[in-house]
Design a protein around this motif. Structure first.
Motif, PDB file in Angstrom:
ATOM      1  N   THR A  54       0.847  -1.197   0.000  1.00  0.00           N
ATOM      2  CA  THR A  54       0.000   0.000   0.000  1.00  0.00           C
ATOM      3  C   THR A  54       0.876   1.238   0.000  1.00  0.00           C
ATOM      4  N   LEU A  55       0.520   2.211  -0.834  1.00  0.00           N
ATOM      5  CA  LEU A  55       1.255   3.478  -0.880  1.00  0.00           C
ATOM      6  C   LEU A  55       0.616   4.424   0.132  1.00  0.00           C
ATOM      7  N   PRO A  56       1.326   4.800   1.185  1.00  0.00           N
ATOM      8  CA  PRO A  56       0.718   5.663   2.200  1.00  0.00           C
ATOM      9  C   PRO A  56       0.659   7.120   1.735  1.00  0.00           C
ATOM     10  N   ILE A  57      -0.550   7.623   1.684  1.00  0.00           N
ATOM     11  CA  ILE A  57      -0.754   9.054   1.452  1.00  0.00           C
ATOM     12  C   ILE A  57      -1.772   9.528   2.487  1.00  0.00           C
ATOM     13  N   SER A  58      -1.946  10.817   2.587  1.00  0.00           N
ATOM     14  CA  SER A  58      -2.877  11.379   3.565  1.00  0.00           C
ATOM     15  C   SER A  58      -4.302  10.912   3.275  1.00  0.00           C
ATOM     16  N   PRO A  59      -5.139  10.777   4.335  1.00  0.00           N
ATOM     17  CA  PRO A  59      -6.535  10.383   4.121  1.00  0.00           C
ATOM     18  C   PRO A  59      -7.248  11.333   3.165  1.00  0.00           C
ATOM     19  N   LYS A  60      -8.001  10.784   2.249  1.00  0.00           N
ATOM     20  CA  LYS A  60      -8.795  11.531   1.247  1.00  0.00           C
ATOM     21  C   LYS A  60      -7.933  12.357   0.295  1.00  0.00           C
ATOM     22  N   ALA A  61      -6.637  12.085   0.237  1.00  0.00           N
ATOM     23  CA  ALA A  61      -5.737  12.843  -0.646  1.00  0.00           C
ATOM     24  C   ALA A  61      -5.515  12.092  -1.952  1.00  0.00           C
ATOM     25  N   ASP A  62      -5.024  12.814  -2.943  1.00  0.00           N
ATOM     26  CA  ASP A  62      -4.619  12.245  -4.222  1.00  0.00           C
ATOM     27  C   ASP A  62      -3.108  12.321  -4.333  1.00  0.00           C
ATOM     28  N   LEU A  63      -2.534  11.365  -5.037  1.00  0.00           N
ATOM     29  CA  LEU A  63      -1.101  11.408  -5.317  1.00  0.00           C
ATOM     30  C   LEU A  63      -0.855  12.506  -6.350  1.00  0.00           C
ATOM     31  N   LYS A  64       0.030  13.438  -6.043  1.00  0.00           N
ATOM     32  CA  LYS A  64       0.335  14.541  -6.960  1.00  0.00           C
ATOM     33  C   LYS A  64       1.692  14.373  -7.630  1.00  0.00           C
ATOM     34  N   TRP A  65       2.622  13.693  -6.965  1.00  0.00           N
ATOM     35  CA  TRP A  65       3.970  13.552  -7.515  1.00  0.00           C
ATOM     36  C   TRP A  65       4.587  12.276  -6.988  1.00  0.00           C
ATOM     37  N   LEU A  66       5.334  11.599  -7.841  1.00  0.00           N
ATOM     38  CA  LEU A  66       6.087  10.401  -7.493  1.00  0.00           C
ATOM     39  C   LEU A  66       7.472  10.560  -8.096  1.00  0.00           C
ATOM     40  N   GLY A  67       8.508  10.323  -7.325  1.00  0.00           N
ATOM     41  CA  GLY A  67       9.856  10.482  -7.862  1.00  0.00           C
ATOM     42  C   GLY A  67      10.880   9.812  -6.966  1.00  0.00           C
ATOM     43  N   TYR A  68      12.140  10.009  -7.316  1.00  0.00           N
ATOM     44  CA  TYR A  68      13.253   9.494  -6.526  1.00  0.00           C
ATOM     45  C   TYR A  68      14.079  10.663  -6.025  1.00  0.00           C
ATOM     46  N   THR A  69      14.614  10.543  -4.818  1.00  0.00           N
ATOM     47  CA  THR A  69      15.504  11.568  -4.286  1.00  0.00           C
ATOM     48  C   THR A  69      16.872  11.430  -4.944  1.00  0.00           C
ATOM     49  N   GLU A  70      17.747  12.363  -4.673  1.00  0.00           N
ATOM     50  CA  GLU A  70      19.097  12.292  -5.225  1.00  0.00           C
ATOM     51  C   GLU A  70      19.870  11.090  -4.680  1.00  0.00           C
ATOM     52  N   PHE A  71      19.378  10.509  -3.591  1.00  0.00           N
ATOM     53  CA  PHE A  71      20.015   9.332  -2.995  1.00  0.00           C
ATOM     54  C   PHE A  71      19.353   8.029  -3.441  1.00  0.00           C
ATOM     55  N   GLY A  72      18.376   8.129  -4.353  1.00  0.00           N
ATOM     56  CA  GLY A  72      17.718   6.944  -4.894  1.00  0.00           C
ATOM     57  C   GLY A  72      16.562   6.418  -4.075  1.00  0.00           C
ATOM     58  N   CYS A  73      16.052   7.216  -3.133  1.00  0.00           N
ATOM     59  CA  CYS A  73      14.900   6.802  -2.324  1.00  0.00           C
ATOM     60  C   CYS A  73      13.612   7.233  -3.018  1.00  0.00           C
ATOM     61  N   LEU A  74      12.635   6.352  -3.041  1.00  0.00           N
ATOM     62  CA  LEU A  74      11.331   6.662  -3.611  1.00  0.00           C
ATOM     63  C   LEU A  74      10.646   7.713  -2.744  1.00  0.00           C
ATOM     64  N   ALA A  75       9.973   8.691  -3.375  1.00  0.00           N
ATOM     65  CA  ALA A  75       9.321   9.773  -2.641  1.00  0.00           C
ATOM     66  C   ALA A  75       7.969  10.089  -3.266  1.00  0.00           C
ATOM     67  N   THR A  76       7.040  10.597  -2.431  1.00  0.00           N
ATOM     68  CA  THR A  76       5.714  10.995  -2.907  1.00  0.00           C
ATOM     69  C   THR A  76       5.364  12.372  -2.365  1.00  0.00           C
ATOM     70  N   PHE A  77       4.411  13.017  -3.021  1.00  0.00           N
ATOM     71  CA  PHE A  77       3.822  14.270  -2.547  1.00  0.00           C
ATOM     72  C   PHE A  77       2.342  14.175  -2.854  1.00  0.00           C
ATOM     73  N   ASP A  78       1.478  14.463  -1.847  1.00  0.00           N
ATOM     74  CA  ASP A  78       0.041  14.302  -2.073  1.00  0.00           C
ATOM     75  C   ASP A  78      -0.699  15.635  -2.029  1.00  0.00           C
ATOM     76  N   SER A  79      -2.005  15.582  -2.305  1.00  0.00           N
ATOM     77  CA  SER A  79      -2.816  16.802  -2.389  1.00  0.00           C
ATOM     78  C   SER A  79      -3.045  17.461  -1.028  1.00  0.00           C
ATOM     79  N   GLU A  80      -2.685  16.790   0.060  1.00  0.00           N
ATOM     80  CA  GLU A  80      -2.734  17.404   1.388  1.00  0.00           C
ATOM     81  C   GLU A  80      -1.395  18.063   1.721  1.00  0.00           C
TER      82      GLU A  80
END
Length: 104
Positions: A54-80
């Motif tokens: 499961t991809l954890p995002i804020s309750p009732k939020a939408d995924l706005k961005w998915l990417g990798y950090t400069e260190f290769g870690c997966l990252a997300t940003f949501d509508s909250e």
């Protein structure tokens, strides 16, 4: 560019986003909650790095961005306005909550 289809991967839901970093491919899909799987791509071999999770995002939020950090870690940003990073230990850590930043 050209290529040959060497393998087909079936997912349980609609693809929401895909991101690649070096030889890794992460696919986020809706089923009905957001799920993700990361694959390692090497020549003609495809192996699963992380099982469907499961991809954890804020309750009732939408995924706005998915990417990798400069260190290769997966990252997300949501509508909250919360940014999370997948740690090397496999846990998701919120690293930024823009609603708590001054001026929002």
């Amino acid at each position: 560019m050209s290529g040959i289809n060497i393998r087909t991967i079936c997912l349980e839901g609609d693809v929401i986003s895909m991101i690649g970093n070096k030889d890794e491919l992460t696919i986020v899909y809706s089923c009905p909650t957001l799920r993700y799987t990361t694959y390692k791509l090497k020549h003609s071999n495809i192996s699963v790095i992380s099982e469907e999770k499961t991809l954890p995002i804020s309750p009732k939020a939408d995924l706005k961005w998915l990417g990798y950090t400069e260190f290769g870690c997966l990252a997300t940003f949501d509508s909250e306005l919360v940014c999370r990073v997948l740690t090397p230990h496999g846990g998701w850590m919120p690293i930024l909550d823009c609603t708590r930043a001054q001026g929002f």
